[in-house]
Design an enzyme around this catalytic site. Structure first.
Site, mmCIF file in Angstrom:
data_model
loop_
_atom_site.group_PDB
_atom_site.id
_atom_site.type_symbol
_atom_site.label_atom_id
_atom_site.label_comp_id
_atom_site.label_asym_id
_atom_site.label_seq_id
_atom_site.Cartn_x
_atom_site.Cartn_y
_atom_site.Cartn_z
ATOM 1 N N PHE A 6 5.332 71.913 79.815
ATOM 2 C CA PHE A 6 4.949 72.651 81.120
ATOM 3 C C PHE A 6 5.893 73.292 81.131
ATOM 4 O O PHE A 6 7.708 73.212 81.489
ATOM 5 C CB PHE A 6 4.592 71.765 82.190
ATOM 6 C CG PHE A 6 4.121 72.775 82.974
ATOM 7 C CD1 PHE A 6 3.135 72.921 83.271
ATOM 8 C CD2 PHE A 6 5.265 73.124 84.402
ATOM 9 C CE1 PHE A 6 2.853 73.995 84.809
ATOM 10 C CE2 PHE A 6 4.606 74.109 84.949
ATOM 11 C CZ PHE A 6 3.096 74.379 84.834
ATOM 12 N N ASP A 20 14.349 73.670 78.429
ATOM 13 C CA ASP A 20 13.940 73.820 80.006
ATOM 14 C C ASP A 20 14.010 72.967 80.859
ATOM 15 O O ASP A 20 13.680 71.646 80.987
ATOM 16 C CB ASP A 20 12.492 74.092 79.703
ATOM 17 C CG ASP A 20 11.596 74.676 80.822
ATOM 18 O OD1 ASP A 20 12.477 74.248 82.053
ATOM 19 O OD2 ASP A 20 10.292 74.623 81.190
ATOM 20 N N LYS A 33 13.265 76.233 89.857
ATOM 21 C CA LYS A 33 13.082 74.626 91.262
ATOM 22 C C LYS A 33 14.464 74.596 92.033
ATOM 23 O O LYS A 33 14.817 75.672 92.772
ATOM 24 C CB LYS A 33 12.888 73.828 90.795
ATOM 25 C CG LYS A 33 11.254 73.840 89.705
ATOM 26 C CD LYS A 33 10.775 72.688 89.869
ATOM 27 C CE LYS A 33 9.155 73.211 89.331
ATOM 28 N NZ LYS A 33 8.499 73.124 88.047
HETATM 29 C C1 LIG Z 1 7.743 74.252 87.357
HETATM 30 C C2 LIG Z 1 8.672 74.356 85.970
HETATM 31 C C3 LIG Z 1 8.175 75.543 85.254
HETATM 32 C C4 LIG Z 1 7.253 76.952 85.750
HETATM 33 O O1 LIG Z 1 8.192 77.678 87.143
HETATM 34 P P1 LIG Z 1 7.545 78.050 88.004
HETATM 35 O O2 LIG Z 1 8.626 78.210 89.166
HETATM 36 O O3 LIG Z 1 6.198 77.390 89.091
HETATM 37 O O4 LIG Z 1 7.564 79.146 87.506
HETATM 38 C C5 LIG Z 1 8.715 75.816 84.073
HETATM 39 N N1 LIG Z 1 8.907 74.716 83.451
HETATM 40 C C6 LIG Z 1 9.666 72.840 84.132
HETATM 41 C C7 LIG Z 1 10.007 72.518 83.011
HETATM 42 C C8 LIG Z 1 8.306 72.641 85.527
HETATM 43 O O5 LIG Z 1 8.543 72.116 85.672
#
Ligand SMILES: *Cc1c(COP(=O)(O)O)cnc(C)c1O
Length: 424
Positions: free
Chosen positions: A166, A251, A280
């Protein structure tokens, strides 16, 4: 009688053990939910709770009921709701300047990128807003780097991604999602991505060609159910990327910034990727702040006009981001997540085997597979809500727990007792 409604920090947590009806909700809550349903896209299925206020690890709904927030905005609220240090930084900045665009310099930008890069042990940081934008920035960085530095022929760059990933919701990002809900009826997709099983370093090695510019992975897959890869995976990927001349891009949007007990989940294996993707919690639960962080030989590929964002690196975002970096620089939150994470995992381990199939996670982060016979993840989340705990299911009967790092041991014990009751 003490009711669950009165439970809060400093109150007696044990009192929540009785199931107390929270339903029907007030007419006010019902009306607000109906208004949302009528006037927005149904791209989410929120729990039927309408939050009006929040403080630390707790939120209060429009009817005055209090809930322990065990989701923490998917880790956007690592430092708690309305953390006083972060609010003070935001207030200070609100009284000076909030937005300039990158057309001009401002006095928070340089300090933020320097301090963030230092926290990451890198030379440079490029701020964006949402996580998906930071991931897009990383993908663009990797492609430019591939053409300029690695010498990949034009339009041939390939990026290796992992099954179950994700990384956000833009078209290019869902192009390499393996979740049908994320992709169905959104094609045609962006080419240039290869997918390999998560946790399998040999599969990454086998997928690398002379056109491969980067490997993109989550050091722990959050949305997939808090999947922790096998020991040695990140170390092996690091070694492969170095040897094959491919960028390792981690990520850490959900796994980073204290959640797992270290600044980054990669720190568990002392692995340093070429590029960190952050978001985040970087915005302190106040506003969206994301960034890619790397050395200058990587981030230096961009020239003026080639990439940007009107709001990326705005003064308010930089001021809050600096305060977040300041909190992390003390190491206190990481230590808290380590100690309390061990406490949470010990408490979860006491749940009956018939109830809990498995628990994964690191630090204050747990993916709990409940026996599907006891209810879907959604049903258990709803029952938890009626017991004053907000958590969210991921897939099937997996409940994710990721409280703000300001949570206490007593609150965690109480939340686990509520899970026991909700699943029992
Ligand atoms: C939440 C998340 C995203 C996307 O972040 P947004 O601010 O919702 O666009 C990307 N990678 C990971 C691992 C995430 O948990």
């Amino acid at each position: 009688m003490t009711t669950i409604y009165e439970i809060g920090r400093g109150a007696e947590f044990g009192a929540g053990d009785a199931t107390l009806p929270r339903f029907p909700r007030s007419a006010k809550a019902e009306a607000l939910i109906a208004q949302s349903d009528a006037h927005t896209a149904h791209n989410y299925h929120p729990l039927p709770v309408v939050i009006a206020e929040a403080d630390g690890a707790w939120v209060t709904d429009v009817d005055g009921n209090r809930y322990l927030d065990m989701l923490a905005g998917y880790s956007a609220l690592n430092f708690g709701h309305r953390n006083p240090v972060l609010l003070a930084a935001a207030r200070e900045q609100l009284s000076r300047v909030t937005l300039t665009s990158r057309a001009f310099h401002h006095d928070q930008f340089g300090p933020f990128v320097a301090e963030l890069a230092q926290l990451c042990g890198k030379e440079a940081a490029l701020p964006m807003n949402s996580g998906a934008e930071a991931v897009e920035t990383a993908l663009k960085t990797a492609r430019k780097w591939g053409y300029q530095v690695k010498g990949v022929p034009e339009d041939r760059a390939q990026i290796i991604t992992c099954e179950g990933n994700f990384h956000g919701r833009t078209l290019s990002i869902v192009s390499f999602s393996t979740d049908p809900d994320a992709r169905n009826e959104f094609g045609p997709f962006t080419p240039g991505f290869v997918s390999v099983p998560y946790g399998d370093a040999a599969a990454i090695e086998a997928a690398i060609t002379s056109d491969t510019v980067a490997v993109l992975l989550e050091p722990i897959q959050g949305e997939a159910g808090v999947l922790v890869p096998p020991d040695g995976y990140l170390t092996a990927v690091r070694e492969i990327c170095t040897r094959r001349g491919v960028l390792m891009m981690a990520d850490e949007i959900q796994s980073g910034l204290g959640r797992t007990g270290y600044t980054f989940a990669c720190d568990h294996e002392s692995v340093v990727p070429d590029l960190y993707i952050l978001g985040k919690a970087l915005g302190g639960g106040i506003l969206p702040v994301s960034a890619v962080v790397a050395d200058r030989d990587v981030l230096g590929v961009f020239k003026p006009g080639e990439h940007g964002s009107t709001f990326g690196g705005n003064p308010l975002a930089c001021a809050v981001g600096r305060a977040v970096v300041g909190l992390l620089a003390t190491g206190e939150y990481q230590a808290r997540a380590r100690v309390l994470g061990a406490h949470l995992h010990e408490a979860l381990a006491t749940l009956p085997k018939e109830m809990v199939r498995s628990v994964r996670g690191r630090g204050l982060w747990a993916g709990i597979d409940i026996d599907p016979a006891l209810g879907t993840g959604r049903e258990i989340s709803e029952r938890l809500m009626t017991r004053g705990v907000l958590a969210k299911d991921t897939h099937g009967s997996t409940i994710r727990m990721a409280p703000p790092l300001v949570v206490t041991a007593e609150e965690l014990d109480w939340a686990v007792r509520q899970l026991h009751s909700a699943a029992g």
